[in-house]
Scaffold this active site. Structure first.
Site, PDB file in Angstrom:
ATOM      1  N   GLU A  49       0.853  -1.179   0.000  1.00 18.27           N
ATOM      2  CA  GLU A  49       0.000   0.000   0.000  1.00 18.27           C
ATOM      3  C   GLU A  49       0.897   1.239   0.000  1.00 18.27           C
ATOM      4  O   GLU A  49       1.784   1.361   0.840  1.00 18.27           O
ATOM      5  CB  GLU A  49      -0.866  -0.036   1.267  1.00 18.27           C
ATOM      6  CG  GLU A  49      -2.020   0.915   1.285  1.00 18.27           C
ATOM      7  CD  GLU A  49      -2.855   0.739   2.566  1.00 18.27           C
ATOM      8  OE1 GLU A  49      -3.269  -0.397   2.874  1.00 18.27           O
ATOM      9  OE2 GLU A  49      -3.053   1.752   3.252  1.00 18.27           O
ATOM     10  N   ASP A  60      -5.578  10.483   9.727  1.00 15.32           N
ATOM     11  CA  ASP A  60      -4.271   9.989  10.151  1.00 15.32           C
ATOM     12  C   ASP A  60      -3.781  10.639  11.433  1.00 15.32           C
ATOM     13  O   ASP A  60      -3.995  11.814  11.687  1.00 15.32           O
ATOM     14  CB  ASP A  60      -3.245  10.226   9.040  1.00 15.32           C
ATOM     15  CG  ASP A  60      -3.443   9.252   7.892  1.00 15.32           C
ATOM     16  OD1 ASP A  60      -3.448   8.038   8.163  1.00 15.32           O
ATOM     17  OD2 ASP A  60      -3.607   9.694   6.744  1.00 15.32           O
TER      18      ASP A  60
END
Lengths: 271, 412
Positions: A49, A60
């Site tokens: 990824e 995040d």
């Protein structure tokens, strides 16, 4: 068969789950992140990824926020991320590569042009954090037309009534966000996962990856057995950022240290 | 107050007031661009808001609190000395700086806190730029005994220290945000991260007409009390509607609240004033419509300051409340269809207007509406003496005196 489907089918034959390590594009610079990407399959990555840096990564935590910032400071553009994948594909035509990012840089690049160019570069799937199923028609026609898997995020807050709606149009695999929270902050208990994954199984035949809060080889091994894959991101970025000098430049051996960690994780999913 | 009519599934052609559609869109703007974890929460807010709107008891409760706690209706003031000074159109101020907490933010906070209570939420979070929304949120949380956490950019904590102290006195936890430039955008990122991590008990009280649907609509509805009152008050004062209505724009909540009731009154020019910072040509500004292009941030599609690769550019404004690289989606739509004119005023022009208002009217305005006034000082002289400008004086400037002193080179 897509690279993602082929890889999961092959792992099923081997009787194990997948390890999906994460790297942020151009963190901390082009050469290091390219070396990391190239080194990951041999270190035991089953899929990879790649994070697409964005100035405002709302899902995040501080670790990946910092990684995105380093990538942006290094000057990475959307086109450069596609170039990374194109260069990776010269030597590796089997390991699936999934891009994970936020919508705005893709919108700015042009959703159709992005899907055309990403498919051409050898990208296999997309995970767009801030593109829920309600808004998916912005990208889905183009990802479908270009053979890119549109990987959906499922969260603990996604209830049974909503599940089929979210899974509608999803392909490749399903990404289970195992905690309510941002990346790199806490981990789900195995009790939670052992209840959550069968609930998901009832709603989809696609392979299921567990991400957010998978840090250690033990956690990765457990996640890959409860589900079909474990995504490890913040723990790897932690190692990378611990091997940068005061100016954020990679110290000698930084890439190798991260790859060592990938090897440890890979051994755990093979146990 | 009456709450604006509920949006229908398609925009009717005979009114500009019934957006958004059922996808939360105003034209192509708005929507719900949030992570899946938050999506069920956003849908729950929408459902609760629609139910509350249909409940006369909710409206009565809100009206009671707006009247007796916030202090509505706010007066309409004919700024006679300012009018004489400018030499042109008559200038009226809608005095929303006289609300409890000192700005229009109280209107929205009162509406949303009542909704949060109705939903059984026990913890409130909010973002703030200038601290006006943070203070209003902290105030309502004190009133109802709810714990609250306010995210505020570290830069803004510095330049708006009186408001930080106010929030703390009110019992709020103020968390400085150091990511990015440490301003409103970063505070909003951090508030969303908090919400993702606290999904069961927490209500996110967004302060402007931005964010995922239903926030742009809901905040507009709660702020529309400004324009609804002003419309009646103008009739009482002048027997007619104004020729122009002017408001400053960061996210755009006070402007949307003033404009929305006037959208179908085509004789009324509507003018939004963005923050021009050091000047649009310098690139250091917060004028998303003038200097940006459409994109997706903070849950909605709207005009954004962004670079060629879709990365968000930091805004700049002397006013912490306008220092935001986006704008509410309904404004983006009104810009595209041309119903509202969007202009800008620089830091310098706002500072001049700030001082002018103080000396001619004895009202210290916040730096935010000082931007609106800066444009009024240009517009009024171009209009006839029997014409009328209505300006929303959306906040008072006590919080800004330290920052203004610094800009004027005065040591306090």
């Amino acid at each position: 068969m897509s690279r993602i489907a082929a890889r999961f089918a092959e792992l099923k034959r081997q009787g194990r789950g997948a390890l999906i390590p994460f790297l942020e594009a151009w963190d901390p610079d082009h050469a290091s992140s390219m070396a990391l990407l190239r080194g990951m399959p041999a270190a035991g990555a089953d899929l990879i990824e790649i994070g697409m840096p964005f100035t405002d990564p709302m899902a995040d935590g501080p670790i990946i926020q910092a990684a995105a910032k380093r990538g942006l400071i290094a000057g990475v553009k959307v086109a450069d991320i596609l170039t990374m994948v194109r260069e990776f594909r010269v030597d590796d035509n089997a390991t699936p590569v999934v891009l994970m990012g936020y919508l705005n840089p893709i919108l700015s690049y042009g959703p159709e042009r992005f899907c055309v160019d990403a498919a051409k570069a050898g990208v296999d799937g997309l995970i767009i954090v801030d593109l829920p199923t309600e808004e998916a028609d912005l990208l889905l026609p183009f990802s479908n037309a270009n053979g890119l898997d549109f990987i959906r995020l499922i969260a603990p807050t996604t209830d049974d009534e909503r599940l089929p709606h979210v899974l509608n149009g999803s392909s490749g695999f399903v990404y289970y966000v195992s905690i309510t929270g941002i990346t790199g902050t806490r981990s789900a208990s195995s009790e939670h996962l052992e209840a959550a994954i069968p609930r998901l199984r009832k709603a989809t035949n696609l392979p299921i990856a567990i991400g957010f809060g998978v840090r250690t080889p033990e956690q990765a091994g457990a996640a890959s057995r409860i589900a079909d894959a474990a995504v490890v991101a913040s723990a790897l970025i932690d190692t990378l950022s611990a091997n940068l000098d005061a100016d954020g430049k990679a110290l000698p051996g930084a890439v190798e240290k991260v790859l060592d960690q990938v090897r440890g994780l890979a051994a755990a999913v093979r146990r | 107050m009456t709450i604006a009519p509920q949006g229908t599934n398609s925009l009717r052609t005979n009114t500009l007031r019934d957006g958004p559609n059922d996808r939360g869109r105003f034209g192509e703007y708005g929507g719900r661009f949030v992570a899946e974890t938050l999506m069920p929460l956003v849908l729950a807010v929408e459902q609760a808001y629609n139910e509350a709107k249909a409940d006369p008891a909710f409206d009565a409760d809100l009206k009671h609190h707006l009247t007796h706690y916030v202090g509505r209706p706010s007066p309409l003031w004919f700024a006679e000395r300012l009018t004489k000074h400018l030499g042109g159109a008559k200038v009226y101020f809608k005095r929303d700086e006289l609300n409890h907490t000192g700005s229009h933010k109280a209107n929205n906070c009162m509406g949303q806190i009542l909704l949060a209570r109705r939903m059984g939420k026990t913890r409130i979070i909010a973002e703030t730029g200038a601290g006006q929304h943070g203070v209003a949120t902290a105030t309502m949380c004190a009133l109802f005994g709810l714990p609250c956490t306010i995210y505020m950019g570290a830069t803004d904590v510095e330049r708006q220290s009186p408001n930080v102290f106010r929030m703390k006195l009110l019992g709020a936890e103020v968390k400085p945000v150091t990511s990015g430039a440490g301003t409103l955008k970063d505070a909003m990122n951090e508030a969303m991260r908090d919400w993702v991590a606290n999904v069961t008990d927490t209500y996110y009280l967004i302060g402007t007409v931005a964010g995922p649907h239903p926030y742009p609509q809901m905040v507009r509805d709660f702020q529309s009390v400004i324009g609804e009152e002003a419309k009646i008050q103008m009739q009482q004062a002048e027997g007619r509607l104004p020729d122009a209505a002017v408001a400053c724009i960061g996210g755009g909540s006070n402007a949307m609240g003033l404009f929305h009731p006037f959208l179908d009154d085509t004789s009324v020019r509507l003018i939004g004033v963005e923050a021009g910072g050091h000047g649009i040509e310098t690139g250091e500004h917060a004028a998303s419509l003038t200097g940006g292009r459409p994109g997706v941030l903070h849950g909605n599609r709207t005009y954004l300051l962004q670079d060629d690769d879709g990365q968000i550019i930091e805004a700049h404004s002397i006013s912490a409340g306008l220092d935001y690289p986006g704008i509410g989606p309904e404004h983006s739509w009104l810009h595209d269809i041309g119903r509202v004119e969007y202009v800008s005023a620089t830091d310098r022009e706002a500072l001049d207007a700030f001082q002018l208002c103080t000396r001619t009217e004895g009202i210290i305005p916040a730096l935010e509406p000082a931007h609106a006034l800066a444009y009024v000082t240009k517009l009024a002289p171009t209009m006839k003496a029997d014409e009328i400008i209505l300006m929303n004086l959306c906040g008072r400037g006590d919080k800004d005196i330290f920052a203004v002193a610094e800009h004027l080179g005065v040591k306090l």
